[in-house]
Design a protein around this motif. Structure first.
Motif, PDB file in Angstrom:
ATOM      1  N   PHE A  32     -13.155   1.497   3.951  1.00  0.00           N
ATOM      2  CA  PHE A  32     -11.807   1.873   4.383  1.00  0.00           C
ATOM      3  C   PHE A  32     -11.103   0.822   5.174  1.00  0.00           C
ATOM      4  O   PHE A  32     -11.818   0.251   6.135  1.00  0.00           O
ATOM      5  N   ASP A  33      -9.968   0.320   5.209  1.00  0.00           N
ATOM      6  CA  ASP A  33      -9.146  -0.241   6.036  1.00  0.00           C
ATOM      7  C   ASP A  33      -9.072   0.228   7.465  1.00  0.00           C
ATOM      8  O   ASP A  33      -8.941  -0.294   8.503  1.00  0.00           O
ATOM      9  N   LEU A  34      -8.850   1.667   7.153  1.00  0.00           N
ATOM     10  CA  LEU A  34      -8.498   2.456   8.467  1.00  0.00           C
ATOM     11  C   LEU A  34      -8.726   4.008   8.284  1.00  0.00           C
ATOM     12  O   LEU A  34      -8.332   4.253   7.398  1.00  0.00           O
ATOM     13  N   VAL A  35      -9.639   4.355   9.346  1.00  0.00           N
ATOM     14  CA  VAL A  35      -9.902   5.920   9.327  1.00  0.00           C
ATOM     15  C   VAL A  35      -9.376   6.276  10.667  1.00  0.00           C
ATOM     16  O   VAL A  35      -9.588   5.943  11.622  1.00  0.00           O
ATOM     17  N   LEU A  36      -8.114   7.022  10.399  1.00  0.00           N
ATOM     18  CA  LEU A  36      -7.382   7.310  11.697  1.00  0.00           C
ATOM     19  C   LEU A  36      -8.319   8.784  12.351  1.00  0.00           C
ATOM     20  O   LEU A  36      -8.829   9.356  11.651  1.00  0.00           O
ATOM     21  N   LEU A  38      -1.720   8.959  18.144  1.00  0.00           N
ATOM     22  CA  LEU A  38      -0.538   7.963  18.312  1.00  0.00           C
ATOM     23  C   LEU A  38      -1.209   6.552  18.168  1.00  0.00           C
ATOM     24  O   LEU A  38      -0.696   5.853  17.823  1.00  0.00           O
ATOM     25  N   GLU A  39      -2.592   6.308  18.684  1.00  0.00           N
ATOM     26  CA  GLU A  39      -3.203   5.187  18.800  1.00  0.00           C
ATOM     27  C   GLU A  39      -3.433   4.750  16.992  1.00  0.00           C
ATOM     28  O   GLU A  39      -3.122   3.705  17.035  1.00  0.00           O
ATOM     29  N   SER A  40      -3.719   5.827  16.442  1.00  0.00           N
ATOM     30  CA  SER A  40      -4.240   5.599  15.037  1.00  0.00           C
ATOM     31  C   SER A  40      -2.840   5.131  14.164  1.00  0.00           C
ATOM     32  O   SER A  40      -2.763   4.354  13.308  1.00  0.00           O
ATOM     33  N   LEU A  41      -1.776   5.910  14.708  1.00  0.00           N
ATOM     34  CA  LEU A  41      -0.451   5.625  13.801  1.00  0.00           C
ATOM     35  C   LEU A  41       0.115   3.998  14.227  1.00  0.00           C
ATOM     36  O   LEU A  41       0.820   3.560  13.351  1.00  0.00           O
ATOM     37  N   VAL A  42      -0.331   3.694  15.450  1.00  0.00           N
ATOM     38  CA  VAL A  42       0.226   2.375  15.891  1.00  0.00           C
ATOM     39  C   VAL A  42      -0.684   1.459  14.931  1.00  0.00           C
ATOM     40  O   VAL A  42       0.050   0.394  14.309  1.00  0.00           O
ATOM     41  N   LEU A  43      -2.047   1.635  14.641  1.00  0.00           N
ATOM     42  CA  LEU A  43      -2.709   0.715  13.887  1.00  0.00           C
ATOM     43  C   LEU A  43      -2.204   0.762  12.309  1.00  0.00           C
ATOM     44  O   LEU A  43      -2.183  -0.318  11.795  1.00  0.00           O
ATOM     45  N   LEU A  44      -2.017   1.935  11.964  1.00  0.00           N
ATOM     46  CA  LEU A  44      -1.115   2.086  10.689  1.00  0.00           C
ATOM     47  C   LEU A  44      -0.085   1.563  10.540  1.00  0.00           C
ATOM     48  O   LEU A  44       0.214   0.716   9.553  1.00  0.00           O
ATOM     49  N   LYS A  45       0.792   1.326  11.613  1.00  0.00           N
ATOM     50  CA  LYS A  45       2.214   0.769  11.602  1.00  0.00           C
ATOM     51  C   LYS A  45       1.676  -0.830  11.388  1.00  0.00           C
ATOM     52  O   LYS A  45       2.276  -1.402  10.520  1.00  0.00           O
ATOM     53  N   THR A  46       1.063  -1.289  12.166  1.00  0.00           N
ATOM     54  CA  THR A  46       0.579  -2.960  11.964  1.00  0.00           C
ATOM     55  C   THR A  46      -0.058  -3.409  10.724  1.00  0.00           C
ATOM     56  O   THR A  46       0.240  -4.096  10.094  1.00  0.00           O
ATOM     57  N   LEU A  47      -1.013  -2.350  10.191  1.00  0.00           N
ATOM     58  CA  LEU A  47      -1.683  -2.696   8.949  1.00  0.00           C
ATOM     59  C   LEU A  47      -0.474  -2.662   7.678  1.00  0.00           C
ATOM     60  O   LEU A  47      -0.518  -3.631   6.838  1.00  0.00           O
ATOM     61  N   PHE A  48       0.373  -1.905   7.768  1.00  0.00           N
ATOM     62  CA  PHE A  48       1.504  -1.923   6.638  1.00  0.00           C
ATOM     63  C   PHE A  48       2.840  -2.612   7.073  1.00  0.00           C
ATOM     64  O   PHE A  48       3.730  -2.510   6.336  1.00  0.00           O
ATOM     65  N   CYS A  49       2.927  -3.191   8.243  1.00  0.00           N
ATOM     66  CA  CYS A  49       4.169  -3.476   9.082  1.00  0.00           C
ATOM     67  C   CYS A  49       5.263  -2.661   8.648  1.00  0.00           C
ATOM     68  O   CYS A  49       6.261  -3.081   8.148  1.00  0.00           O
ATOM     69  N   MET A  50       4.965  -1.301   9.162  1.00  0.00           N
ATOM     70  CA  MET A  50       6.011  -0.508   9.010  1.00  0.00           C
ATOM     71  C   MET A  50       6.997  -0.482  10.333  1.00  0.00           C
ATOM     72  O   MET A  50       6.587  -0.944  11.365  1.00  0.00           O
ATOM     73  N   GLU A  51       8.193   0.109  10.236  1.00  0.00           N
ATOM     74  CA  GLU A  51       9.154   0.316  11.364  1.00  0.00           C
ATOM     75  C   GLU A  51       8.412   1.647  12.085  1.00  0.00           C
ATOM     76  O   GLU A  51       7.783   2.466  11.718  1.00  0.00           O
ATOM     77  N   TRP A  52       8.925   1.547  13.330  1.00  0.00           N
ATOM     78  CA  TRP A  52       8.646   2.589  14.331  1.00  0.00           C
ATOM     79  C   TRP A  52       9.253   4.125  13.864  1.00  0.00           C
ATOM     80  O   TRP A  52       8.271   4.943  13.940  1.00  0.00           O
TER      81      TRP A  52
END
Length: 432
Positions: A258-262, A268-282
């Motif tokens: 797994f690349d990320l287990v939230l 919120l910390e998990s979602l910030v890492l998810l955002k970075t993983l997929f280069c998502m917008e806020w």
């Protein structure tokens, strides 16, 4: 004398020429050295500029932006997985050409609660080179999933404090659902089990259920895993293996997949890492909470705590492992940077909440009561396999009875069938 003058003249010319040569050579060297210094200075400046660029590239490779946001999302039960699914669907919506494996049988995939099987899924010709997205409740099997997925897919899941997950499952699948009229009856989810099996078709409070589960819950109960290491079960662990070494080894193996287990408890910390993983917008990671409920705090007796530890043994080890893994990722991200980004996300959530116009959704279900009762009465005359096959076909609106029957057999083998509700039990819980 003339010879001497001539020699002196030659010597003078020679000396002047020599001095002129030395002077000109000095000027040339000075100019050359000045150019070399400038060039060196320029090169140093370029190198100085490139070093941080290269470092940034190396750092960005830790969370490199995928050109094709392919992913596998293992939805664990009652862990905030529906909320995360909504966010990942926004990612999917970016590129409509992505091929998504459909849920079959709904609301699951690959024969849940049996381990995921690719031959029990529905795929199209577009997926011959690998499906792009698998987003569903299914029991994880790495080998089977990789056989059907894009090799570049990222692997995502989510976990929750086992005590809270256990309580949430109890209230969602059993207690709260039957204290009031059920507006959504999903036969495929076998709602009410294993709780009805443990309590003898009675409605009992949490503390009483926990005590009963400590002695009566076993793997013969339909959907027993809802009260026995539910998260570990969804992630593919063998519920019969209860050694700490086995669970830790599985945790390490899953961590390599797994690349990320939230972690829901640090969403919120998990979602910030998810955002970075997929280069998502806020805006893409603002959560819309699904199936969120508030339950009364439960005060456990010493016996109750012991029972709960026994029933969530694997879950607790996995949770502790991946919670620690999450915080290692946070430290790598930068704790100060994370705190700043979490605060920014909080402000976006508050702004979204203040601008929202919530409406109570009222579902009209009276017209379906007669039809549902007729289906249940008919189901009572069928074998469990026939009834489950019928449910799969009805829920999926499909015509592939052969595939539906194969799925039914796989589910039954994994304790994923449930006795079809008798009118007596149905009347008890639905007030009919």
């Amino acid at each position: 004398m003339r010879c001497n003058r001539r020699e002196l003249a030659i010597l003078f010319v020679y000396c002047v020429s020599l001095l002129l040569f030395v002077h000109l050579r000095g000027v040339w060297r000075k100019e050359k050295n000045a150019y070399t210094d400038d060039e060196r200075s320029s090169r140093n400046e370029i190198q100085h500029t490139l070093v941080p660029i290269n470092r940034r590239r190396q750092q960005s490779n830790l969370f490199s932006c995928p050109s094709n946001p392919s992913f596998v999302y293992v939805k664990t039960h009652k862990t905030g997985s529906g909320t995360l699914a909504g966010i990942l669907k926004r990612l999917r919506a970016r590129n409509k050409s992505l091929n998504t494996i459909p849920k079959f049988p709904p609301p699951y995939a690959g024969g849940y609660p049996g381990s995921f099987r690719r031959d029990l899924t529905i795929t199209s010709d577009d997926m011959k080179s690998g499906a792009d997205i698998l987003l569903a409740h299914f029991r994880f099997d790495e080998t089977e999933v990789r056989e059907i997925m894009n090799p570049q897919a990222k692997y995502i899941s989510i976990m929750r404090n086992p005590k809270n997950q256990f309580q949430s499952s109890f209230y969602y699948f059993y207690y709260s659902r039957y204290r009031q009229t059920v507006t959504s009856f999903k036969k495929m989810a076998c709602q009410g089990y294993p709780y009805l099996h443990v309590t003898g078709n009675r409605l009992v409070p949490f503390s009483q259920y926990l005590e009963l589960a400590g002695t009566k819950l076993d793997r013969t109960a339909p959907w027993y895993f809802r009260s026995l290491n539910n998260q570990a079960f969804d992630l593919g662990l063998d519920p019969a293996k209860l050694s700490r070494e086995y669970v830790l080894n599985e945790a390490k193996r899953l961590d390599s997949v797994f690349d990320l287990v939230l972690i829901l408890d640090h969403l919120l910390e998990s979602l910030v890492l998810l955002k970075t993983l997929f280069c998502m917008e806020w805006e893409e990671i603002i959560p819309t909470f699904v199936n969120s409920r508030q339950y009364d705090d439960i005060v456990y007796s010493e016996k109750g705590e012991a029972i709960l530890r026994k029933l969530t043994f694997q879950d607790q080890i996995l949770y502790d492992y991946f919670n620690a893994s999450l915080w290692r990722k946070i430290r790598a991200y930068g704790e100060e940077r994370m705190a700043k980004d979490v605060q920014h996300l909080k402000s976006l959530i508050e702004a979204e909440s203040s601008s929202a116009n919530p409406q109570v959704k009222v579902e009209a279900v009276a017209s379906n009561k007669i039809k549902r009762r007729a289906v249940r009465e008919l189901s009572m005359t069928l074998s469990i396999e026939d009834a489950l096959t019928r449910d799969i076909l009805e829920n999926s609106k499909g015509k592939n009875e052969t595939l539906a029957r194969s799925v039914a057999r796989h589910m039954i083998k994994a304790a994923g069938s449930c006795p079809h509700y008798s009118l007596e039990v149905d009347s008890l819980f639905h007030g009919r």
